[in-house]
Design a protein around this motif. Structure first.
Motif, PDB file in Angstrom:
ATOM      1  N   SER A 126     -45.888 -13.578 -28.889  1.00 45.54           N
ATOM      2  CA  SER A 126     -46.492 -14.639 -29.677  1.00 45.54           C
ATOM      3  C   SER A 126     -45.952 -14.590 -31.093  1.00 45.54           C
ATOM      4  O   SER A 126     -45.527 -13.531 -31.580  1.00 45.54           O
ATOM      5  CB  SER A 126     -48.018 -14.492 -29.694  1.00 45.54           C
ATOM      6  N   GLN A 127     -45.962 -15.729 -31.738  1.00 41.90           N
ATOM      7  CA  GLN A 127     -45.557 -15.820 -33.133  1.00 41.90           C
ATOM      8  C   GLN A 127     -46.727 -16.153 -34.046  1.00 41.90           C
ATOM      9  O   GLN A 127     -46.535 -16.362 -35.249  1.00 41.90           O
ATOM     10  CB  GLN A 127     -44.467 -16.902 -33.287  1.00 41.90           C
ATOM     11  N   ARG A 128     -47.915 -16.192 -33.463  1.00 40.04           N
ATOM     12  CA  ARG A 128     -49.115 -16.473 -34.253  1.00 40.04           C
ATOM     13  C   ARG A 128     -50.283 -15.714 -33.660  1.00 40.04           C
ATOM     14  O   ARG A 128     -50.261 -15.315 -32.501  1.00 40.04           O
ATOM     15  CB  ARG A 128     -49.429 -17.978 -34.270  1.00 40.04           C
ATOM     16  N   GLY A 129     -51.317 -15.513 -34.456  1.00 41.40           N
ATOM     17  CA  GLY A 129     -52.509 -14.835 -33.979  1.00 41.40           C
ATOM     18  C   GLY A 129     -52.687 -13.472 -34.626  1.00 41.40           C
ATOM     19  O   GLY A 129     -51.776 -12.924 -35.252  1.00 41.40           O
ATOM     20  N   TRP A 137     -57.536 -18.923 -36.211  1.00 42.03           N
ATOM     21  CA  TRP A 137     -57.798 -20.071 -35.342  1.00 42.03           C
ATOM     22  C   TRP A 137     -57.021 -19.956 -34.033  1.00 42.03           C
ATOM     23  O   TRP A 137     -57.529 -20.304 -32.969  1.00 42.03           O
ATOM     24  CB  TRP A 137     -57.442 -21.353 -36.073  1.00 42.03           C
ATOM     25  N   GLU A 138     -55.788 -19.474 -34.112  1.00 42.18           N
ATOM     26  CA  GLU A 138     -54.975 -19.310 -32.911  1.00 42.18           C
ATOM     27  C   GLU A 138     -55.626 -18.325 -31.948  1.00 42.18           C
ATOM     28  O   GLU A 138     -55.750 -18.594 -30.742  1.00 42.18           O
ATOM     29  CB  GLU A 138     -53.584 -18.806 -33.300  1.00 42.18           C
ATOM     30  N   GLY A 161     -44.681 -18.838 -19.438  1.00 42.47           N
ATOM     31  CA  GLY A 161     -43.822 -18.877 -20.606  1.00 42.47           C
ATOM     32  C   GLY A 161     -44.510 -18.291 -21.826  1.00 42.47           C
ATOM     33  O   GLY A 161     -45.586 -17.694 -21.748  1.00 42.47           O
ATOM     34  N   LEU A 162     -43.881 -18.476 -22.999  1.00 47.26           N
ATOM     35  CA  LEU A 162     -44.451 -17.980 -24.240  1.00 47.26           C
ATOM     36  C   LEU A 162     -45.448 -18.986 -24.801  1.00 47.26           C
ATOM     37  O   LEU A 162     -45.392 -20.168 -24.496  1.00 47.26           O
ATOM     38  CB  LEU A 162     -43.338 -17.729 -25.263  1.00 47.26           C
TER      39      LEU A 162
END
Length: 245
Positions: free
Chosen positions: A195-198, A54-55, A112-113
């Motif tokens: 990124s921390q997701r995906g 979803w990310e 930014g992140l």
């Protein structure tokens, strides 16, 4: 029938080469097709996998909207003004050839992140090819259409909606197909580096932990979806060009 047979033979050939590479390099370097498909099945049935999907899908949709709307607007504006188009085209081509990864530190500094950086990085990959294809599509429209529009005293908005866009649709679809592929590439690169997701994050995390089956499985899922969407756009592209000819 012949095309379907060729596709099947191509898939079988890829699987055979894939298996040979696995036997040659070993599981530590490349997972076998069987192990990859098994791991892909596990991921698709895992509740923790879908938030990453979803990310990535959300970032891709936002980036595509920006790339398509921005590219169409720039391309139409330049295409309808001959001098501006001639001046801007080499600049757009130069920007298109620029390695976008060099802009990533600037993207991180500005956005930014997180989601905004991924969307921005994906959009800058897709907006330029869409603009170039749109500019080229407007240039190929027969001059008689513009003369007719002047005789009918159409406004600029009416000209674009009733003459330019319908006449340029085949080339516009070609631009959208290329723009989709490059936008997806930009989003994935953004997820890999910040990124921390995906799905891009999952790939980099699997590389860091030497989890080769997971890395290969995520790539397989991503490639399958991307090929399916690109194949649909290619089919539509060919149908439109065939109808136009």
């Amino acid at each position: 029938m012949r095309q379907s047979l060729d596709t099947i033979l191509l898939v079988l050939g890829i699987l055979a080469v894939w298996q040979l590479l696995n036997w040659s390099a070993g599981d530590i370097a490349i997972a076998s097709p069987a192990a990859t498909f098994a791991r892909a099945g596990e991921l698709l049935t895992s509740a923790t996998f879908w938030p990453h999907v979803w990310e990535t899908a959300s970032a891709l949709v936002y980036a595509l909207l920006i790339a398509i709307l921005g590219g169409l607007t720039v391309g139409l504006a330049l295409g309808l003004h001959k001098v501006s188009g001639e001046v801007a085209e080499p600049i757009l081509i130069s920007l298109y050839s620029l390695p976008k990864i060099t802009l990533y530190p600037l993207i991180l500094l500005v956005f930014g992140l997180g989601m905004s950086a991924k969307v921005a990085f994906g959009a800058i990959h897709g907006i330029i090819p869409v603009a170039i294809f749109t500019l080229g599509a407007v240039r190929t429209i027969a001059p008689v259409y513009f003369k007719t529009a002047r005789v009918l005293r159409l406004s600029r908005g009416q000209l674009v909606s009733t003459v330019v866009v319908p006449a340029a649709i085949p080339e516009l679809v070609s631009g959208l197909r290329v723009g989709f592929s490059l936008t997806l590439l930009g989003v994935m690169i953004g997820e890999m580096f910040a990124s921390q997701r995906g799905l891009g994050y999952l790939i980099m995390n699997a590389i860091g932990t030497l989890d080769v089956p997971t890395m290969m499985a995520v790539i397989l899922i991503l490639a399958t979806v991307a090929i399916a969407i690109s194949g649909g756009l290619l089919y539509l592209d060919r149908r439109l060009h065939h109808r136009a000819s």
